[in-house]
Design a protein around this motif. Structure first.
Motif, PDB file in Angstrom:
ATOM      1  N   THR A  61     130.856  40.880   3.227  1.00  0.00           N
ATOM      2  CA  THR A  61     130.982  41.380   1.862  1.00  0.00           C
ATOM      3  C   THR A  61     130.815  42.889   1.873  1.00  0.00           C
ATOM      4  N   VAL A  88     136.384  37.860   3.719  1.00  0.00           N
ATOM      5  CA  VAL A  88     135.785  38.981   2.996  1.00  0.00           C
ATOM      6  C   VAL A  88     135.702  38.579   1.526  1.00  0.00           C
ATOM      7  N   PRO A  99     140.901  39.106   4.758  1.00  0.00           N
ATOM      8  CA  PRO A  99     140.332  40.098   3.841  1.00  0.00           C
ATOM      9  C   PRO A  99     140.562  39.766   2.378  1.00  0.00           C
ATOM     10  N   HIS A 134     134.658  39.914  -1.832  1.00  0.00           N
ATOM     11  CA  HIS A 134     134.432  41.251  -2.371  1.00  0.00           C
ATOM     12  C   HIS A 134     133.456  41.265  -3.545  1.00  0.00           C
TER      13      HIS A 134
END
Length: 374
Positions: free
Chosen positions: A147, A110, A95, A112
């Protein structure tokens, strides 16, 4: 046949203080409280212990930053791959953006936002070069991207390194909720609120200038502006000193409050008593404070930036132009129209339902199923 195993890397909690911290925390807390899940989750290192450690947090000396970067890269490229085989992981979930170069099973990062590519001048050049190299190579084989907004997904599509890597959107949630005992307390004064690190992209200078103009009006002279948050993590990104100087130059030292980094209970208090939340940022990957403001029933003003508009939907005032004049006008409009404030408050609470922790977790599990099933 047993459940597929998901290895979740939470090492970044050693330093995370903003959106990634909330993302990891809400995910792990949801997993730990559930008696039954569709996958077997291995959270490593220990979530609660890592979250509580303070050694690498705050305004740390340079040697600590270098030490963390070394440990972080070593973990990603050596420890995490070994853990994936030890735990027989079917998917390694990062993450915090960076996936290992090799591991057992699929790899999911992930991402962001696209700040690294939008503003490379804000990062140390050599560090950024190596970081993006490892990110690209880590996703090259058996890698996929999650995302947090369609806005970020479209931006990632424009980056050559990720053009052919599958990308999926999963909306995160907010971990901050209104507390009844705080809600019943009376505010000492009326104020507009912003929460976030003091980075240049947050456009807080414009907010301060708009506020300084607002309180020149007799009927609004008693208002205050509260800017919660610490200095930017990197010198090139930080706007703190400039903002302090701007406050002095505009002679609003008694009106602009900068409490710095605060506890979750203190933050809840600031949200709970504000007139409205103001988010004039120029570049965001999501805009988590919008949801936090919605959870307290606050009306919200945002800049016309893609991710912020996607998250807020029709539940916020959107500036037609990112100017201090437009922002001041929006602030006056909120102050003088109680019907509008109530309408935005109701819309915000409705919009918040799209970003519940349960919905975030179930959407993430569903995404893992699609990834593992090819």
């Amino acid at each position: 046949m047993g459940k597929a195993r998901i290895l979740i890397d939470v090492y970044y909690l050693h330093v995370a203080r903003t959106g990634i911290r909330t993302y990891i925390t809400s995910l792990c807390e949801e997993i730990l409280k559930r008696e039954e899940t569709d996958f077997e989750y291995i959270i490593n290192p220990d979530f609660h212990a890592t979250k509580s450690k303070q050694f690498f947090k705050g305004n740390t000396p340079k040697w600590k930053n270098i030490l963390f970067q070394f440990l972080y890269f070593f973990r990603k490229q050596v420890t995490l791959p070994l853990l994936s085989y030890y735990h027989q992981a079917d998917l390694v979930f990062s993450p915090d953006i960076l996936s290992p170069l090799w591991s057992r099973g699929k790899k999911v990062s992930v991402i962001h936002d696209t700040f690294f590519w939008d503003n490379p001048e804000h990062y140390q050049a050599l560090w950024l070069k190596y970081y993006l190299f490892f990110l690209k190579m880590g996703l090259k084989h058996h890698g996929e991207i999650i995302t947090i907004t369609n806005f970020s997904k479209e931006r990632l599509r424009e980056i050559n390194a990720f053009r052919h890597i599958p990308k999926r959107v999963v909306y995160p949630s907010t971990g901050l909720v209104s507390k009844k005992e705080i809600r019943n307390q009376k505010p000492r004064f009326q104020y507009f609120l912003h929460v976030g690190v003091m980075e240049k992209r947050k456009n807080l200078g414009m907010l301060i200038e708009a506020f300084a103009g607002l309180i020149q009006q007799e009927e609004h002279k008693d208002l205050k502006l509260v800017l919660v948050g610490s200095k930017g993590p990197r010198k090139a990104l930080d706007d703190h000193d400039h903002l302090i100087n701007l406050v002095k130059m505009l002679h609003v030292e008694e009106k602009v409050m900068l409490p710095g980094y605060v506890t979750e209970d203190e933050l809840s208090g600031y949200f709970n008593h504000a007139i409205a939340y103001v988010f004039p940022s120029l570049n965001e990957g999501f805009g988590l404070p919008i949801l936090e403001a919605f959870s307290f029933g606050l009306p919200v003003i945002i800049s016309n930036q893609g991710a912020l508009m996607e998250v807020a939907g029709d539940a916020a005032i959107v500036l037609e132009e990112n100017t201090k004049e437009a922002l001041q006008s929006a602030m006056v409009r909120l102050l003088e129209d109680p019907t509008l404030r109530n309408e935005l408050s109701k819309k915000g609470r409705i919009r918040l339902n799209e970003f519940s922790t349960e919905k975030f977790f179930l959407s993430l599990e569903d995404t893992f199923k699609h990834i593992l099933n090819g």
